[in-house]
Design a protein around this motif. Structure first.
Motif, PDB file in Angstrom:
ATOM      1  N   ARG A   6       0.842  -1.193   0.000  1.00 42.76           N
ATOM      2  CA  ARG A   6       0.000   0.000   0.000  1.00 42.76           C
ATOM      3  C   ARG A   6       0.872   1.235   0.000  1.00 42.76           C
ATOM      4  N   GLU A   7       0.331   2.225  -0.665  1.00 47.32           N
ATOM      5  CA  GLU A   7       0.981   3.529  -0.764  1.00 47.32           C
ATOM      6  C   GLU A   7       2.449   3.409  -1.171  1.00 47.32           C
ATOM      7  N   SER A   8       3.359   3.929  -0.371  1.00 45.18           N
ATOM      8  CA  SER A   8       4.770   4.010  -0.750  1.00 45.18           C
ATOM      9  C   SER A   8       5.520   2.685  -0.621  1.00 45.18           C
ATOM     10  N   TRP A  11       7.397   1.394  -3.697  1.00 45.98           N
ATOM     11  CA  TRP A  11       8.628   2.044  -4.148  1.00 45.98           C
ATOM     12  C   TRP A  11       9.869   1.371  -3.572  1.00 45.98           C
ATOM     13  N   TRP A  29      -0.907  -3.725  -5.373  1.00 46.66           N
ATOM     14  CA  TRP A  29      -0.354  -2.461  -4.869  1.00 46.66           C
ATOM     15  C   TRP A  29      -1.433  -1.400  -4.992  1.00 46.66           C
ATOM     16  N   TRP A  30      -1.897  -0.916  -3.867  1.00 46.91           N
ATOM     17  CA  TRP A  30      -2.947   0.097  -3.788  1.00 46.91           C
ATOM     18  C   TRP A  30      -2.326   1.427  -3.400  1.00 46.91           C
ATOM     19  N   VAL A  31      -2.670   2.468  -4.152  1.00 44.08           N
ATOM     20  CA  VAL A  31      -2.237   3.822  -3.814  1.00 44.08           C
ATOM     21  C   VAL A  31      -3.453   4.745  -3.862  1.00 44.08           C
ATOM     22  N   SER A  32      -3.459   5.754  -3.003  1.00 46.29           N
ATOM     23  CA  SER A  32      -4.611   6.656  -2.925  1.00 46.29           C
ATOM     24  C   SER A  32      -4.474   7.883  -3.823  1.00 46.29           C
ATOM     25  N   LEU A  38       4.352   5.491 -11.592  1.00 43.21           N
ATOM     26  CA  LEU A  38       3.762   4.339 -10.920  1.00 43.21           C
ATOM     27  C   LEU A  38       3.811   3.099 -11.811  1.00 43.21           C
ATOM     28  N   LEU A  55      -1.762  -2.978 -10.005  1.00 35.81           N
ATOM     29  CA  LEU A  55      -1.649  -1.621  -9.479  1.00 35.81           C
ATOM     30  C   LEU A  55      -3.022  -0.966  -9.522  1.00 35.81           C
ATOM     31  N   ALA A  57      -4.936   2.542  -8.635  1.00 37.37           N
ATOM     32  CA  ALA A  57      -4.754   3.956  -8.302  1.00 37.37           C
ATOM     33  C   ALA A  57      -5.867   4.757  -8.952  1.00 37.37           C
TER      34      ALA A  57
END
Length: 120
Positions: A6-8, A11, A29-32, A38, A55, A57
């Protein structure tokens, strides 16, 4: 097995590597918030660990594609439509995530020291 980032966390290569060493064949991989590169990072995590990466997003506002599903070679299997919120899907052939050699003699696990990635 499925691993979650999740988020960072996506990376950092060590987090994805640790999930792969614990048996993950798919990393979600979840990002807000959308961020530059990405897709590049998701493709890198898939390729360097020889796992599938999904991914998720939100749209980036500039009309770029953010969400996607990538195979163990880092190639896109499915990508989102630019600037729109929607669902995507892809069929995964899970045995591909069990083949860890990039080239003869370059196994993604055995050429590293797994104990450096694994916690207690």
């Amino acid at each position: 097995m499925v691993g979650m980032l999740r988020e960072s966390e996506g990376w950092a290569p060590e987090i994805a590597r640790s999930a792969m060493l614990r048996g993950a064949e798919l990393l979600i991989w979840w990002v807000s918030a959308a961020a530059p590169d990405l897709h590049t990072m998701a493709r890198a995590r898939a390729d360097e660990n020889r796992v599938f990466v999904a991914l998720a997003a939100p749209p980036d506002g500039a009309g770029g594609i953010v969400s996607g599903v990538f195979d163990p070679l880092g190639q896109p299997l499915a990508t989102g439509v630019p600037g729109a919120e929607h669902g995507i899907f892809a069929s995964l052939f899970r045995p591909l995530a069990r083949h860890k050699e990039m080239a003869p003699g370059s196994h993604v696990v055995f050429s590293w020291r797994p104990e450096t990635f694994m916690g207690p």
